[in-house]
Scaffold this active site. Structure first.
Site, PDB file in Angstrom:
ATOM      1  N   ASP A   1       2.552   5.716  -7.395  1.00  0.00           N
ATOM      2  CA  ASP A   1       3.877   5.580  -6.824  1.00  0.00           C
ATOM      3  C   ASP A   1       5.108   5.816  -7.918  1.00  0.00           C
ATOM      4  O   ASP A   1       6.329   5.967  -7.521  1.00  0.00           O
ATOM      5  CB  ASP A   1       4.079   4.121  -6.097  1.00  0.00           C
ATOM      6  CG  ASP A   1       2.747   4.058  -5.135  1.00  0.00           C
ATOM      7  OD1 ASP A   1       2.696   4.884  -4.444  1.00  0.00           O
ATOM      8  OD2 ASP A   1       2.345   2.909  -4.970  1.00  0.00           O
TER       9      ASP A   1
ATOM     10  N   HIS B   1      -1.895  -1.974 -11.082  1.00  0.00           N
ATOM     11  CA  HIS B   1      -2.766  -1.533 -10.005  1.00  0.00           C
ATOM     12  C   HIS B   1      -3.941  -2.386  -9.776  1.00  0.00           C
ATOM     13  O   HIS B   1      -4.359  -3.058 -10.808  1.00  0.00           O
ATOM     14  CB  HIS B   1      -3.433  -0.117 -10.461  1.00  0.00           C
ATOM     15  CG  HIS B   1      -4.098   0.646  -9.176  1.00  0.00           C
ATOM     16  ND1 HIS B   1      -5.430   0.610  -9.051  1.00  0.00           N
ATOM     17  CD2 HIS B   1      -3.749   1.581  -8.219  1.00  0.00           C
ATOM     18  CE1 HIS B   1      -5.983   1.265  -7.869  1.00  0.00           C
ATOM     19  NE2 HIS B   1      -4.628   1.788  -7.432  1.00  0.00           N
TER      20      HIS B   1
ATOM     21  N   HIS C   1       0.814  -1.376   0.060  1.00  0.00           N
ATOM     22  CA  HIS C   1       0.292   0.022   0.070  1.00  0.00           C
ATOM     23  C   HIS C   1       0.960   1.381   0.036  1.00  0.00           C
ATOM     24  O   HIS C   1       1.726   1.345  -0.711  1.00  0.00           O
ATOM     25  CB  HIS C   1      -0.947   0.035   1.190  1.00  0.00           C
ATOM     26  CG  HIS C   1      -2.091   1.084   1.119  1.00  0.00           C
ATOM     27  ND1 HIS C   1      -2.383   1.446   0.098  1.00  0.00           N
ATOM     28  CD2 HIS C   1      -3.057   1.361   2.139  1.00  0.00           C
ATOM     29  CE1 HIS C   1      -3.516   2.461   0.490  1.00  0.00           C
ATOM     30  NE2 HIS C   1      -3.929   2.303   1.771  1.00  0.00           N
TER      31      HIS C   1
END
Length: 440
Positions: free
Chosen positions: A375, A318, A270
């Site tokens: 990210d 994702h 996460h």
């Protein structure tokens, strides 16, 4: 009308909608559950409700129905900035309404009265080993604040009323979103700046004040505003949002709930992923692109080396999205439009990976989504501005995610959502159903 009064009106108008749905249509089926969903982490099971944000697999996140570009365009901007203040975004998340400048000023003034963090919180952080992870410090700080929870006080008063309970959640939630950037700045200075603390500047908005408190330059104020908004919410199924909702569904106060959410955010699957992506990218740059221009041919060969070695390309893929994460795109555009940053060697590497990786991953054929998530981009901006301590990046994420989590649980109580308690099944039961299904 003040934000709390506006929110009260919105909640009272919304309550009949949920009441009617349960009473008249409660048994209508909206989904089915498969064995791989039971074993595979309840992926894609439609069983949570939020009006704060929605994550479309193709389009990405919408905040209160607006895409990221639409959100940035609609909200009032910070002085001399093209980005909204976090205060204006908070009003928008809670109400769904684009605030006026006067309403933003009212929220900002309210936050000024809430952002004073008690000294005992700083003392508790200092009492931890100095090499504790900054997310541990942030989580402990939230729990330390719990003794002053207005919601807990209301519950323990003997006068608890489920119809007005949301008002006390709102008070705690507002305290948390106002205080958490102050706490984060304290942690950063304690760990990485030899405890050189900088006082709050009461003239600044939340994002700008965070930049000020960690000794950052003027242009980082927009970085903070953008970063906190982009990381605020990603509908309710992600670990931090779901954990916060789940814990609060037991009527644990917002401090207990968000401390738990932060502990989920700290996991490598996460929020910690942004730290791990940057670590991988720096090593990739050192190995393949040191003192060399990152050409398409070079990056393509390097990525195939990575995949053929049995490794993954961090930051790509994702759980829900099937296109480039619009949070990635927003940060990429910031990089491209910022002189100096657009020529930063690490950004050049990341930009070229973005151009090449989707094609390589598609050809490789072992990923459902070859596109980058948030990210893959967020770390380079922080590095450029001197925040090289990337174990702190999840704290930045946690500051932003507080906005979405606190808005959601305020509405949870406003609408009286129930204690969350899914039903479990055994492996033997799954095997029985599998056998029966196989014969059909």
């Amino acid at each position: 009308m003040a934000l709390k009064e506006t929110l009260k009106q919105k909640i009272e108008e919304h309550r009949p909608r949920t009441t009617r749905l349960v009473k008249e249509f409660g048994k209508v089926k909206i989904d089915e559950v498969t064995i791989d969903q039971c074993i595979g982490g309840a992926r894609d099971i439609r069983c949570m409700v939020t009006d704060i944000s929605y994550l479309d697999p193709q389009e990405g996140i919408r905040f209160r129905g607006k895409t990221i570009p639409e959100t940035f365009e609609a909200l009032p901007k910070a002085p001399n900035s093209k980005y909204p203040t976090v205060e204006s975004f908070w009003y928008f998340l809670l109400t769904g309404d684009v605030p006026t400048d006067a309403q933003v000023a009212e929220v900002a003034a309210e936050w000024k009265t809430r952002q004073q963090v008690p000294q005992y919180v700083f003392d508790a952080i200092r009492a931890l080993p100095r090499d504790s992870h900054p997310m541990v410090m942030l989580s402990v700080a939230l729990l330390t604040l719990q003794k002053d929870s207005k919601f807990a006080g209301f519950y323990n008063s003997g006068k608890f009323n489920k119809m007005t309970a949301w008002e006390y959640v709102y008070e705690d939630a507002s305290d948390i979103v106002a205080r958490i950037p102050i706490i984060a700045a304290f942690i950063y200075n304690l760990k990485y700046r030899n405890d050189k603390q900088i006082a709050i500047d009461p003239s600044l908005d939340m994002g700008a004040n965070f930049a000020h408190m960690i000794g950052q330059k003027e242009e980082y104020k927009d970085v903070a505003r953008m970063y906190f908004i982009l990381h605020s919410d990603h509908e309710s199924g992600n670990v931090s949002a779901h954990t916060t909702h789940l814990v609060h569904s037991a009527l644990s106060d917002p401090y207990y709930a968000y401390s738990a959410g932060l502990n989920g955010l700290a996991g490598p699957l996460h929020g910690l992923a942004n730290q791990e992506v940057l670590d991988w990218t720096l090593k990739f740059q050192e190995k393949y692109c040191k003192d060399v221009e990152p050409t398409e041919e070079l990056i393509k060969a390097a990525l195939w080396d990575t995949l053929n070695a049995g490794q993954v390309i961090p930051g790509y893929g994702h759980a829900v999205l099937r296109k480039t994460d619009p949070r990635y795109t927003s940060q990429r555009e910031f990089c491209l439009n910022t002189p100096g940053l657009n020529e930063y060697p690490l950004f050049k590497v990341i930009a070229k990976i973005f151009e090449v990786a989707p094609g390589v991953l598609t050809e490789h054929g072992k990923t459902k989504n070859p596109w980058p998530n948030v990210d893959a981009q967020s770390g380079v901006i922080q590095m450029y501005y001197g925040l090289t301590e990337y174990d702190f990046y999840t704290v930045l994420f946690g500051v932003g995610r507080a906005l979405g989590c606190m808005a959601n649980i305020t509405w949870d109580r406003g609408l009286g959502y129930a204690l969350e308690r899914p039903k479990s099944v055994t492996t033997a039961m799954l095997e029985k159903w599998a056998e029966a299904g196989g014969r059909n």
